[in-house]
Structures are given as C-alpha cells and as structure tokens.
Design an enzyme around this catalytic site. Structure first.
Site, mmCIF file in Angstrom:
data_model
loop_
_atom_site.group_PDB
_atom_site.id
_atom_site.type_symbol
_atom_site.label_atom_id
_atom_site.label_comp_id
_atom_site.label_asym_id
_atom_site.label_seq_id
_atom_site.Cartn_x
_atom_site.Cartn_y
_atom_site.Cartn_z
ATOM 1 N N LEU A 141 5.562 88.313 -1.082
ATOM 2 C CA LEU A 141 4.243 88.490 -0.504
ATOM 3 C C LEU A 141 3.965 89.262 0.412
ATOM 4 C CD1 LEU A 141 1.291 87.574 -1.390
ATOM 5 C CD2 LEU A 141 1.706 85.601 -0.043
ATOM 6 N N SER A 145 0.361 77.033 2.751
ATOM 7 C CA SER A 145 0.977 76.567 1.512
ATOM 8 C C SER A 145 0.048 75.419 0.898
ATOM 9 C CB SER A 145 2.396 76.203 1.978
ATOM 10 O OG SER A 145 3.006 75.340 0.551
ATOM 11 N N LYS A 183 3.487 73.718 8.044
ATOM 12 C CA LYS A 183 2.388 74.271 7.423
ATOM 13 C C LYS A 183 1.262 73.466 7.535
ATOM 14 C CE LYS A 183 4.296 78.042 5.552
ATOM 15 N NZ LYS A 183 3.969 79.325 5.890
ATOM 16 N N TYR A 189 9.057 71.727 6.542
ATOM 17 C CA TYR A 189 8.199 72.785 5.931
ATOM 18 C C TYR A 189 6.918 72.286 5.657
ATOM 19 C CZ TYR A 189 6.296 76.191 2.695
ATOM 20 O OH TYR A 189 5.331 77.345 2.062
ATOM 21 N N ASP A 225 12.971 89.344 14.911
ATOM 22 C CA ASP A 225 13.302 87.805 14.441
ATOM 23 C C ASP A 225 12.177 87.018 14.979
ATOM 24 O OD1 ASP A 225 13.998 85.199 14.192
ATOM 25 O OD2 ASP A 225 16.221 85.678 15.086
#
Length: 259
Positions: free
Chosen positions: A19, A144, A161, A157, A64
């Site tokens: 994306l 998300s 998010k 995760y 990074d």
C-alpha cells in the site's frame, strides 16, 4: 480529478512495497514530489526510480522505523532536500501474530515501535516543521479495521493500531488551529503484498486465494491497493476540504452490523 498534489512534498513511510508504494505512485501521478522511507533499500530504490520515470522528483531514504532517531531522520532528510514537508503518510506496519496469552514482551514492543511509536514521532517532526513555517499540512495514518477489536491472534497489533486511531484524533484536535488536517484510514482485508505473503506462508493458501476470498465477500473482491491509494491522496489534498480527526473504515463489513 487531476493534479491534486501539484507542488506538494509528500513523505511516505513504508513506501517500498504494498500500500505504501501504491500511495507513493498515486501521489506522484497527482503531481507530488515524493520521499519514500523504509528498511528495504533495493525495493525503495526501484520504486523511487519508477516514480522519477513518471516525471516527479522522488528519492528513497533508508530508515528502520522501529528506531525513533532513524524515523526522525527521514523527516530531516526531506527538509534538507526540499526545505519543507507538506504531507505525511504513515503506511509502514508490522502484522506478526500473537494472542494475549502467547505474546512476548519483545513482540509487543516491536508492534508498539513500528505501528504506534514511529507514526507518533514522524508526526511530531512533520508537524513541528509545519508549525514553524506557519503553513498548513495534511497527514494520513494507515490504521486497520482491526483497531475495533480484531482477531484473537492479532492482540499486539490491535493494541498498537487502536492507539494510533486515538493518536490520530488527539493530534487532529491539537493542531486544527494550525490548519493541519490529520485523518486515519481503517483498512480492511486488502490485496497487498504483505497479505499475499501471509496467506501463502502462514495459511498455506494457493495462488488463487484472492479470487476465492473475494467470492466470499459482499463486493466480490478484496480491497484494492490502487483504490485505497487514490482515497489517501484525496485525504491529503485540498479536495477533502476541512475534514480532520476522521478515522474512516475502509471495509465492506460494517462494524456493529449483525446478521
């Protein structure tokens, strides 16, 4: 709509693939000067060269993003090269699996570092430039749909998010009088490079997994990178008007809908 970002300097984190690369391409097609950042030098240089072939001034800056200093250096490199940053897209993300019971502190910290801390400090550096110049700007955070709760194997995760969704609203509220618009996109199940790797290697899916998965979805397909990228560019552009502090569900399943 054409030339939505003409004259704008856009920094895209995670712009080396998936994306992020799609957003970088869409921004370049709309006239933006694009800076890509991420860890994969080979992929980053390939995408940057592709964007230059489209006629835009594009460059890859390796960083990074789990390291705050390196994340901030991407903004510094953008300012050094172009003198300003007009738009920021936080598209980099880590999706490794973990449940509440088996997530280690190390895995949790990795998700926080990439999915929450990096966007925070990239925004901090970009907003500082915008405020110092007294200039408007736009930021889009790729979040998300799982920020609403997600699946049991995505615990760290989801935690990161969901934090990014809250941060998006907080920063938008804090800087609305600076004319800095900040919005988020809760991306649903989409046909990205990363999702392809996950399905093939983690779920042993075949080459036609996208078609099979799409057949089970309301719209008959997964979310498409080019469609999402175009929407992100719209949010970055003046055509999205005064919208700020919005976290938009980009999905074909409706949160809270039953039956």
């Amino acid at each position: 709509m054409k030339d939505l970002l003409t004259g704008k300097v856009v920094l895209v984190s995670g712009g080396t693939q998936g994306l992020g690369a799609g957003i970088a391409r869409a921004a370049a097609r709309e006239g933006a000067t694009v800076v890509l950042t991420g860890r994969a030098t080979d992929r980053g240089e390939v995408v940057a060269a592709e964007l230059r072939d489209l006629g835009t001034d594009a460059v890859f800056v390796r960083a990074d993003l789990s390291d705050v200093a390196q994340a901030q250096s991407a903004v510094a490199a953008t300012l050094e090269r172009h003198g300003r940053i007009d738009c920021l897209v936080n598209a980099a993300g880590l999706t490794t699996r973990g449940t509440v019971l088996d997530t280690t502190p190390e895995l949790f910290d990795q998700h926080i570092a990439v999915n929450l801390r990096a966007p925070f400090f990239l925004m901090q550096a970009a907003i500082a430039d915008m405020v110092q110049r007294g200039a408007p700007g736009t930021i889009v955070n790729v979040i998300s749909i799982d920020s609403h709760g997600g699946q049991s194997f995505l615990a760290p995760y989801v935690a990161a998010k969901a934090g990014l969704a809250g941060l998006t609203k907080n920063a938008a509220h804090a800087h609305r009088w600076d004319r800095i618009r900040i919005n988020g996109l809760n991306m649903g199940w989409s046909a990205t490079d990363g999702e392809d790797v996950t399905q093939r290697h983690t779920n042993d899916a075949g080459a036609d997994w996208q078609q099979e998965a799409g057949a089970r979805l309301p719209m008959g397909k997964l979310g498409q990178v080019d469609e999402i990228a175009d929407f992100v560019v719209f949010l970055l552009s003046e055509r999205s008007g005064v919208v700020t502090g919005s976290v938009i569900d980009w999905d074909q399943n409706v949160i809270g809908g039953l039956g």
